[in-house]
Design a protein around this motif. Structure first.
Motif, PDB file in Angstrom:
ATOM      1  N   PHE A   1      11.359  -8.147   7.440  1.00  0.00           N
ATOM      2  CA  PHE A   1      11.010  -7.150   6.428  1.00  0.00           C
ATOM      3  C   PHE A   1       9.564  -6.670   6.524  1.00  0.00           C
ATOM      4  CE2 PHE A   1       9.961  -5.918   1.941  1.00  0.00           C
ATOM      5  CZ  PHE A   1      10.812  -4.817   1.873  1.00  0.00           C
ATOM      6  N   ALA A   2       8.750  -7.279   7.365  1.00  0.00           N
ATOM      7  CA  ALA A   2       7.319  -6.942   7.417  1.00  0.00           C
ATOM      8  C   ALA A   2       7.075  -5.452   7.679  1.00  0.00           C
ATOM      9  CB  ALA A   2       6.624  -7.788   8.479  1.00  0.00           C
ATOM     10  N   PHE A   3       7.739  -4.894   8.685  1.00  0.00           N
ATOM     11  CA  PHE A   3       7.536  -3.479   8.997  1.00  0.00           C
ATOM     12  C   PHE A   3       8.148  -2.553   7.944  1.00  0.00           C
ATOM     13  CE2 PHE A   3       6.620  -5.378  13.096  1.00  0.00           C
ATOM     14  CZ  PHE A   3       5.566  -4.609  13.563  1.00  0.00           C
ATOM     15  N   PRO A   4       9.407  -2.766   7.524  1.00  0.00           N
ATOM     16  CA  PRO A   4       9.958  -1.911   6.458  1.00  0.00           C
ATOM     17  C   PRO A   4       9.137  -1.936   5.172  1.00  0.00           C
ATOM     18  CG  PRO A   4      11.720  -3.120   7.533  1.00  0.00           C
ATOM     19  CD  PRO A   4      10.439  -3.657   8.083  1.00  0.00           C
ATOM     20  N   MET A   5       8.523  -3.074   4.859  1.00  0.00           N
ATOM     21  CA  MET A   5       7.706  -3.145   3.643  1.00  0.00           C
ATOM     22  C   MET A   5       6.576  -2.120   3.695  1.00  0.00           C
ATOM     23  SD  MET A   5       5.558  -6.359   2.041  1.00  0.00           S
ATOM     24  CE  MET A   5       4.335  -6.405   3.364  1.00  0.00           C
ATOM     25  N   PHE A   6       5.888  -2.042   4.809  1.00  0.00           N
ATOM     26  CA  PHE A   6       4.780  -1.096   4.916  1.00  0.00           C
ATOM     27  C   PHE A   6       5.276   0.338   5.068  1.00  0.00           C
ATOM     28  CE2 PHE A   6       2.185  -4.853   5.722  1.00  0.00           C
ATOM     29  CZ  PHE A   6       1.054  -4.532   4.987  1.00  0.00           C
ATOM     30  N   TRP A   7       6.442   0.543   5.660  1.00  0.00           N
ATOM     31  CA  TRP A   7       6.986   1.900   5.714  1.00  0.00           C
ATOM     32  C   TRP A   7       7.209   2.426   4.304  1.00  0.00           C
ATOM     33  CZ3 TRP A   7      11.268   0.264   9.721  1.00  0.00           C
ATOM     34  CH2 TRP A   7      10.656   0.070  10.969  1.00  0.00           C
ATOM     35  N   LEU A   8       7.714   1.572   3.421  1.00  0.00           N
ATOM     36  CA  LEU A   8       7.936   1.978   2.037  1.00  0.00           C
ATOM     37  C   LEU A   8       6.615   2.212   1.304  1.00  0.00           C
ATOM     38  CD1 LEU A   8      10.850  -0.464   1.109  1.00  0.00           C
ATOM     39  CD2 LEU A   8      11.014   2.013   1.388  1.00  0.00           C
ATOM     40  N   ILE A   9       5.647   1.338   1.513  1.00  0.00           N
ATOM     41  CA  ILE A   9       4.349   1.479   0.845  1.00  0.00           C
ATOM     42  C   ILE A   9       3.631   2.737   1.319  1.00  0.00           C
ATOM     43  CG2 ILE A   9       2.054   0.445   0.582  1.00  0.00           C
ATOM     44  CD1 ILE A   9       3.461  -2.298   0.693  1.00  0.00           C
TER      45      ILE A   9
ATOM     46  N   GLY B   1      -6.346   1.502  12.040  1.00  0.00           N
ATOM     47  CA  GLY B   1      -6.041   2.628  11.157  1.00  0.00           C
ATOM     48  C   GLY B   1      -4.577   2.756  10.822  1.00  0.00           C
ATOM     49  N   ALA B   2      -3.789   1.708  11.082  1.00  0.00           N
ATOM     50  CA  ALA B   2      -2.338   1.787  10.855  1.00  0.00           C
ATOM     51  C   ALA B   2      -1.822   0.460  10.322  1.00  0.00           C
ATOM     52  CB  ALA B   2      -1.621   2.147  12.155  1.00  0.00           C
ATOM     53  N   SER B   3      -0.787   0.543   9.472  1.00  0.00           N
ATOM     54  CA  SER B   3      -0.248  -0.647   8.829  1.00  0.00           C
ATOM     55  C   SER B   3       0.579  -1.522   9.766  1.00  0.00           C
ATOM     56  CB  SER B   3       0.606  -0.233   7.626  1.00  0.00           C
ATOM     57  OG  SER B   3       1.678   0.600   8.039  1.00  0.00           O
ATOM     58  N   TRP B   4       0.996  -0.992  10.913  1.00  0.00           N
ATOM     59  CA  TRP B   4       1.808  -1.797  11.818  1.00  0.00           C
ATOM     60  C   TRP B   4       1.076  -3.057  12.259  1.00  0.00           C
ATOM     61  CZ3 TRP B   4      -0.390  -2.947  16.419  1.00  0.00           C
ATOM     62  CH2 TRP B   4      -1.341  -2.072  16.935  1.00  0.00           C
ATOM     63  N   SER B   5      -0.256  -2.980  12.329  1.00  0.00           N
ATOM     64  CA  SER B   5      -1.028  -4.137  12.771  1.00  0.00           C
ATOM     65  C   SER B   5      -0.923  -5.283  11.763  1.00  0.00           C
ATOM     66  CB  SER B   5      -2.488  -3.750  12.987  1.00  0.00           C
ATOM     67  OG  SER B   5      -3.062  -3.231  11.789  1.00  0.00           O
ATOM     68  N   VAL B   6      -0.880  -4.940  10.478  1.00  0.00           N
ATOM     69  CA  VAL B   6      -0.748  -5.968   9.442  1.00  0.00           C
ATOM     70  C   VAL B   6       0.667  -6.544   9.458  1.00  0.00           C
ATOM     71  CG1 VAL B   6      -1.039  -6.496   7.001  1.00  0.00           C
ATOM     72  CG2 VAL B   6      -2.466  -4.743   8.063  1.00  0.00           C
ATOM     73  N   ALA B   7       1.662  -5.683   9.668  1.00  0.00           N
ATOM     74  CA  ALA B   7       3.041  -6.157   9.767  1.00  0.00           C
ATOM     75  C   ALA B   7       3.195  -7.131  10.932  1.00  0.00           C
ATOM     76  CB  ALA B   7       3.994  -4.975   9.926  1.00  0.00           C
ATOM     77  N   LEU B   8       2.537  -6.811  12.036  1.00  0.00           N
ATOM     78  CA  LEU B   8       2.589  -7.695  13.200  1.00  0.00           C
ATOM     79  C   LEU B   8       1.912  -9.030  12.903  1.00  0.00           C
ATOM     80  CD1 LEU B   8       3.723  -7.455  16.057  1.00  0.00           C
ATOM     81  CD2 LEU B   8       1.441  -6.791  16.835  1.00  0.00           C
ATOM     82  N   TYR B   9       0.853  -8.988  12.134  1.00  0.00           N
ATOM     83  CA  TYR B   9       0.174 -10.215  11.707  1.00  0.00           C
ATOM     84  C   TYR B   9       1.112 -11.086  10.868  1.00  0.00           C
ATOM     85  CZ  TYR B   9      -2.957 -13.000   8.697  1.00  0.00           C
ATOM     86  OH  TYR B   9      -3.551 -14.011   7.989  1.00  0.00           O
TER      87      TYR B   9
END
Length: 459
Positions: free
Chosen positions: A327-335, A405-413
């Motif tokens: 769910f890490a990536f979908p969470m940030f897509w929604l945010i 500059g992108a949320s994908w990096s946090v999702a990957l973390y």
């Protein structure tokens, strides 16, 4: 040797209420700093830095509190295994209450210059000592009192204190930001939540006077009186825990990685990200975090009780770990949509997944260690991970966003922390419903008997 306890239901309910209330106040005091760091502390105590550097500095000070947590856990573990579960819990509340109040009266950088951030760091270190000492005492107070068939449920109640404290902190700040002008809030309004720290002093005194220590420790103390060196309490429980149960401590720390990292991303990192990067209002994000976090007051006891019926703590924990990674990536897509309903859905799902792990955690940890080193082992595993995962999570999130500059990096973390947790939990030897009165000697004797039996059976 009995496996459970014979505590009357009414007394168990009073113990649960006292432990949850004390834990809520403790975590309220510790976590309001996370919200304040995202909203106001950077320009109050680090005004000479540029905006990003100031935010990093305030979150670094937030992380300082986590550095002190293992020290608090070590001290409390030694005291808790040698003198009882209650004394470190009481002292932790007194220390936390006074340190939180100190932050509330601390002059800003404009008044005392560099001494402002220095004293802020000192107060945060003391807070870390307090919360590091508190968790083990509150968790064992309930788990070691609980009936064996409801151990998962009562252990989960301690965990609700953390989220209830976070929700209460967010609610407090929400009311302040909604009813005060930005100038008044920045000037003095942010201090009000910290001044409530004195409440913990009163609660600590009440717990000292009204709450009995656990039956597990009381029996352990009686056994050790006859043979202090041969049975029960060790001379140095922390040393014994590290020497003989080091693997379990490392496993407990790893099991907490994604749980702790995601928790602080949800209650603090998302607040900063959604307001500065996505462009949402502080009030909207605070409401979303508060509502979603409040759901855990229901979901954590539910999942804790579910493990009482499943016959396993590990199974649900592993399911939650995989779900969080997915769910890490979908969470940030929604945010990233900036839509309040979608952000609320993202946070509700994330907090629910988080509850599948955090709910049964206290009971899982208690069942991993024998009675004479349980406080030390559980506290060390919990608090070491809090430094490496939770304390650094908002800082790492801010740094990753600044770099990419992108949320994908946090999702990957988040995915990376989930991998660490999955490997750690898979390797834990589950001792579902173990006899909590069992000491290290009992455990070693049983394992020796099992090995001898296996050798006799072998051709």
């Amino acid at each position: 040797m009995t496996e459970g306890t014979d505590v009357a239901p009414a007394k168990m309910r009073r113990l649960a209420a006292a432990a949850v209330f004390a834990t809520t106040l403790e975590w309220f005091d510790f976590l309001i700093y996370a919200t304040a760091a995202a909203l106001v502390l950077s320009h109050q105590f680090f005004p000479t830095a540029d905006p990003v550097a100031g935010t990093l500095a305030s979150f670094a000070t937030f992380a300082v509190g986590f550095v002190a947590r293992p020290i608090g856990g070590v001290i409390a573990g030694h005291v808790g295994d040698r003198f009882g579960r209650k004394p470190p819990l009481v002292v932790a509340m007194l220390v936390m209450g006074l340190a939180t109040f100190a932050v509330g009266v601390l002059p800003p950088y404009a008044s005392i210059g560099v001494w402002a951030p220095v004293l802020l760091v000192v107060a945060r270190l003391v807070q870390g000592l307090g919360v590091g000492a508190q968790w083990g005492g509150a968790a064992l107070l309930l788990v070691e009192h609980a009936p064996v068939e409801r151990r998962g449920y009562y252990g989960s109640l301690v965990q609700t204190g953390a989220v209830a404290g976070a929700v209460a902190g967010n609610l407090f700040f929400l009311v302040l930001t909604a009813t005060m002008s930005p100038e008044a809030f920045d000037s003095w309004g942010w201090r009000v939540p910290f001044l409530t720290g004195v409440l913990l002093v009163g609660i600590g005194i009440w717990v000292q006077l009204k709450i009995e220590d656990t039956p597990v420790f009381l029996e352990l103390r009686e056994r050790s009186a006859a043979a202090a060196r041969e049975a029960g309490i060790r001379k140095a429980p922390v040393v014994q825990a590290i020497r003989h149960h080091g693997r379990a401590i490392v496993q407990a720390a790893g099991a907490f990685f994604v749980v702790n990292a995601v928790f602080y991303i949800l209650i603090s990192g998302i607040l900063l990200y959604a307001t500065t990067e996505v462009g949402m209002s502080k009030t909207s994000v605070l409401i979303c975090v508060m509502i979603a976090g409040l759901s855990q007051v229901v979901t954590m006891p539910f999942f804790g009780a579910l493990t009482d019926r499943m016959g396993s703590r590990k199974k649900l924990y592993l399911i939650g770990t995989v779900a969080m990674a997915v769910f890490a990536f979908p969470m940030f897509w929604l945010i990233d949509t900036g839509s309040v309903p979608l952000v609320l859905i993202a946070l509700l799902v994330a907090f629910t997944i988080h509850a599948t792990m955090y709910g049964p955690q206290a009971t899982l940890y208690a069942e991993m260690f024998p009675a004479d080193v349980r406080f030390s082992g559980a506290s060390l595993g919990y608090q070491v991970a809090s430094v490496l995962a939770g304390g650094l999570a908002p800082f790492i999130m801010t740094a990753l966003l600044a770099a990419t500059g992108a949320s994908w990096s946090v999702a990957l973390y988040i995915v990376a922390t989930a991998v660490i947790t999955f490997v750690s939990v898979v390797t834990i030897r589950e001792r579902y419903r173990r006899d909590l009165y069992e000491t290290s000697e009992d455990e070693a004797r049983q394992e020796g008997t099992a090995r001898a039996g296996a050798q006799r059976v072998a051709p």
